[in-house]
Design a protein around this motif. Structure first.
Motif, PDB file in Angstrom:
ATOM      1  N   TYR A 254     -35.747  49.065  10.832  1.00 27.18           N
ATOM      2  CA  TYR A 254     -34.710  50.008  11.251  1.00 27.18           C
ATOM      3  C   TYR A 254     -33.568  50.074  10.249  1.00 27.18           C
ATOM      4  O   TYR A 254     -33.091  51.153   9.893  1.00 27.18           O
ATOM      5  CB  TYR A 254     -34.198  49.584  12.627  1.00 27.18           C
ATOM      6  CG  TYR A 254     -33.150  50.485  13.228  1.00 27.18           C
ATOM      7  CD1 TYR A 254     -33.429  51.813  13.533  1.00 27.18           C
ATOM      8  CD2 TYR A 254     -31.879  49.994  13.497  1.00 27.18           C
ATOM      9  CE1 TYR A 254     -32.468  52.636  14.101  1.00 27.18           C
ATOM     10  CE2 TYR A 254     -30.913  50.804  14.069  1.00 27.18           C
ATOM     11  CZ  TYR A 254     -31.209  52.126  14.367  1.00 27.18           C
ATOM     12  OH  TYR A 254     -30.248  52.943  14.920  1.00 27.18           O
ATOM     13  N   ASP A 255     -33.132  48.907   9.771  1.00 29.99           N
ATOM     14  CA  ASP A 255     -32.050  48.863   8.778  1.00 29.99           C
ATOM     15  C   ASP A 255     -32.135  47.540   8.027  1.00 29.99           C
ATOM     16  O   ASP A 255     -31.553  46.540   8.433  1.00 29.99           O
ATOM     17  CB  ASP A 255     -30.689  49.004   9.457  1.00 29.99           C
ATOM     18  CG  ASP A 255     -29.536  49.093   8.449  1.00 29.99           C
ATOM     19  OD1 ASP A 255     -29.771  48.869   7.242  1.00 29.99           O
ATOM     20  OD2 ASP A 255     -28.399  49.380   8.875  1.00 29.99           O
ATOM     21  N   LEU A 256     -32.881  47.544   6.935  1.00 31.34           N
ATOM     22  CA  LEU A 256     -33.123  46.318   6.177  1.00 31.34           C
ATOM     23  C   LEU A 256     -31.841  45.693   5.654  1.00 31.34           C
ATOM     24  O   LEU A 256     -31.725  44.475   5.536  1.00 31.34           O
ATOM     25  CB  LEU A 256     -34.083  46.611   5.016  1.00 31.34           C
ATOM     26  CG  LEU A 256     -34.391  45.443   4.071  1.00 31.34           C
ATOM     27  CD1 LEU A 256     -35.048  44.301   4.816  1.00 31.34           C
ATOM     28  CD2 LEU A 256     -35.272  45.920   2.912  1.00 31.34           C
ATOM     29  N   LYS A 257     -30.854  46.532   5.328  1.00 29.00           N
ATOM     30  CA  LYS A 257     -29.652  46.024   4.669  1.00 29.00           C
ATOM     31  C   LYS A 257     -28.593  45.507   5.636  1.00 29.00           C
ATOM     32  O   LYS A 257     -27.594  44.932   5.194  1.00 29.00           O
ATOM     33  CB  LYS A 257     -29.046  47.115   3.793  1.00 29.00           C
ATOM     34  CG  LYS A 257     -29.944  47.515   2.625  1.00 29.00           C
ATOM     35  CD  LYS A 257     -29.283  48.553   1.737  1.00 29.00           C
ATOM     36  CE  LYS A 257     -30.174  48.920   0.566  1.00 29.00           C
ATOM     37  NZ  LYS A 257     -29.548  49.949  -0.310  1.00 29.00           N
ATOM     38  N   CYS A 258     -28.779  45.704   6.938  1.00 27.27           N
ATOM     39  CA  CYS A 258     -27.748  45.251   7.879  1.00 27.27           C
ATOM     40  C   CYS A 258     -27.686  43.725   7.894  1.00 27.27           C
ATOM     41  O   CYS A 258     -28.635  43.033   7.510  1.00 27.27           O
ATOM     42  CB  CYS A 258     -28.000  45.811   9.280  1.00 27.27           C
ATOM     43  SG  CYS A 258     -29.309  45.000  10.215  1.00 27.27           S
ATOM     44  N   ALA A 259     -26.564  43.208   8.351  1.00 29.18           N
ATOM     45  CA  ALA A 259     -26.340  41.758   8.333  1.00 29.18           C
ATOM     46  C   ALA A 259     -27.380  41.013   9.155  1.00 29.18           C
ATOM     47  O   ALA A 259     -27.826  39.915   8.785  1.00 29.18           O
ATOM     48  CB  ALA A 259     -24.933  41.453   8.851  1.00 29.18           C
TER      49      ALA A 259
END
Length: 281
Positions: A254-259
């Motif tokens: 969904y969002d690889l770069k999120c914390a």
């Protein structure tokens, strides 16, 4: 049953997958989120992973995009002996990540198997049969992640009896240590009576908010009590982690770069490191 010290492989187990049970009798601690995202992270770094959803709520299945209508067979069928584990496994959108999904039928499984002599070993026996049938297959599973229900019932006992080790997600909240104490007691009981080789792989602190002074105190207290059993990686409270299941995706898709995603990648590395130490023991 002959006792085997924790982290010592049985002679015939060299090719068997490691079985990790995600367990905590408290709900809302990030257990299913950890099962989904740790499994995804392990797959992302090259492992072949099977998630077994033993929670009647089926949130791990939903979070990996498995629609309820498509769950024609499930972990329930495996536990009651109507299907082999191989027959209930489904692919997911994540390469190298498989799942044995859950249905509400699991709510009645305790009554159905309570009178069986092997009621605590249903999952272990199913896993052994699965591993024996796929031992020479080039795509053999290397890790099995079992998502337990938020209670210490027969489903959780089956997971602990089948597991090599337990991963304990622990929310950074006031009653964290109290709940941990109850779980550790259960793990010790299972080790004494059902699975002498069971070990604690690690405790992962979840839903950490650095703005909350209590959360920092909980982290300090858990580390003081449990020492190196606590992973260095702490999973932050993260909106993207919470949003991902509603889209049927693990956070890493969904969002690889999120914390949150980055934290689970770090956690997977820690798990592999600990596994390496275990193999070297």
């Amino acid at each position: 049953m002959n006792a085997t010290p924790p982290f010592v492989r049985a002679p015939d187990a060299a090719a068997r997958p490691r079985v990790l049970a995600m367990a905590n009798q408290k709900g809302g601690v990030g257990k299913t989120t950890t099962a989904i995202n740790l499994g995804t992270a392990l797959a992302a770094i090259g492992e072949r992973v099977l998630i077994i959803d033993l929670d009647p709520q089926g949130n791990a299945s939903t979070g990996l995009g498995i629609d309820r209508k498509s769950r024609v067979t499930s972990s329930y069928d495996m536990l009651v002996g109507e299907r082999a584990l191989r027959d209930v496994i489904m692919p997911t959108a994540v390469p190298r990540l498989l799942i044995a999904s859950s249905t509400m039928d699991l709510l009645g499984v305790e009554l159905e198997i309570a009178g069986h002599e092997d009621r605590s070993y249903k999952l272990r026996n199913a896993l052994r049969a699965y591993c024996d049938s796929s031992a020479v297959h080039p795509d053999s599973v290397t890790y099995v992640v079992v998502d337990c229900p938020p209670s210490l019932n027969l489903l959780t006992v089956n997971a602990l009896a089948a597991a090599d080790a337990v991963v304990v997600p622990l929310q950074c909240e006031f009653f964290a240590l109290e709940g941990l104490s109850q779980l550790l007691t259960t793990v010790e009981q299972v080790r004494r009576t059902l699975n002498p080789a069971l070990a604690i792989q690690g405790i992962v602190l979840t839903m950490y908010d650095p703005r909350n002074s209590l959360a920092g105190q909980v982290v300090a207290d858990v580390r003081a009590h449990m020492g190196d059993k606590v992973y260095e990686t702490v999973i932050p409270r993260n909106v993207r982690l919470s949003e991902a299941p509603s889209h049927g995706k693990p956070a890493l898709l969904y969002d690889l770069k999120c914390a949150g995603s980055q934290a689970y990648l770090k956690l997977a590395s820690e798990v592999i490191q600990r596994e390496g130490r275990w193999r070297a023991a």
